[in-house]
Enzyme design. Sequence first.
Site, mmCIF file in Angstrom:
data_model
loop_
_atom_site.group_PDB
_atom_site.id
_atom_site.type_symbol
_atom_site.label_atom_id
_atom_site.label_comp_id
_atom_site.label_asym_id
_atom_site.label_seq_id
_atom_site.Cartn_x
_atom_site.Cartn_y
_atom_site.Cartn_z
ATOM 1 N N CYS A 118 -31.938 11.647 -31.626
ATOM 2 C CA CYS A 118 -32.203 12.359 -32.873
ATOM 3 C C CYS A 118 -31.870 11.527 -34.115
ATOM 4 O O CYS A 118 -32.651 11.491 -35.073
ATOM 5 C CB CYS A 118 -31.437 13.681 -32.898
ATOM 6 S SG CYS A 118 -29.713 13.553 -32.370
ATOM 7 N N HIS A 122 -28.814 16.261 -39.396
ATOM 8 C CA HIS A 122 -27.992 15.047 -39.411
ATOM 9 C C HIS A 122 -28.154 14.335 -40.753
ATOM 10 O O HIS A 122 -29.280 14.193 -41.258
ATOM 11 C CB HIS A 122 -28.423 14.088 -38.301
ATOM 12 C CG HIS A 122 -28.049 14.533 -36.921
ATOM 13 N ND1 HIS A 122 -27.258 15.622 -36.664
ATOM 14 C CD2 HIS A 122 -28.375 14.009 -35.701
ATOM 15 C CE1 HIS A 122 -27.103 15.758 -35.357
ATOM 16 N NE2 HIS A 122 -27.768 14.796 -34.753
#
Length: 347
Positions: A147, A240
């Site tokens: 990710c 994130h």
Amino acid sequence: MVNVGVLGATGMVGQRFIQMLDKHPEFELTTLAASSRSAGKPYGEVANWYLDCEMPESVRDMEVVETDPSAVGDVDILFSALPADVARKVEPKFAEKYIVASNASAMRMEPDVPLVIPEVNPEFLDLIEVQQRRRGWDGFIVTNPNCSTIALTLTLKPIYDAYTIKRVYVSTMQAVSGAGYNGVPSMAILDNLVPFIGGEEEKIETETLHLLGELDEGVVKPASFGVSASCHRVPVVDGHTEAVFIELDDEFDIDDVREAMDKFRGLPQKLGLHSAPEKPVVVRDEENRPQPRMDRDMDGGMAVTVGRLREDAAFKNSLRYVLVGHNTVRGAAGASILNAELINEIL
């Protein structure tokens, strides 16, 4: 319609697959596979739904099947949200017959398995033919990266195409959803930051160079610049954040870098794929952006937001920026779905 299934359907990424596949114009979700504990029961009975949306009615009464090739029935593509240790054992069995679009890390760095971000390296799909020939499979496995790697590499690609990158330093602040629902105990993360995520730094450092490399006669030759990563778990649910420092071999104008990011488009945008964001990278000029709560859902969570783009006065030919990307959408389920859309379009 293309019949698709989800392996590991009850977990957090499995649920994100289900949410994104609901009412998809090309893919019809017909199969949900999970552990033997869940097999034979309605999905709504066995799935503890974690997402901040309602469970789609289309899957609530769907019977869960075992994670076995003999159980999945008439499907064309299987999306894998399996843990890496399970994926390594079972994904090759499924690939003997089916197309497997995997979010798992197990097969990513296999030399004949395409590791793909469609806007960055769609030509790596040529490895499918190599994989089928070597392994004797009728199906194949295509993987998406970690990710954090996806968000970083999408922002590096327009810079890499315009300049010579010497080295990259990245410090990540990663959401707890990246560890799964039970991954980080609340007492460990509230009022806290955890400065270590097992295996994460190595994935970023190797996968980024792989993705920006070249495919030469069936062999991936990684990019040659250095990548150094430091990864941290923070008390954010989704999204994130990464602080990126890049040193170039070339002189540059920061406005040209901003323009390169803003104008960056890839094959999914040219083809108009359903899950493709209009802009893979969205550049913001506000001093206090991006922020995960405000920017993680940019273009349905499929775009990466960049801010604080600036020259670094301390080092020659260097620049810095901050990015935010949705880790379970663009960084996981959405990445696999976009890979499958591209495969469905061009193969």
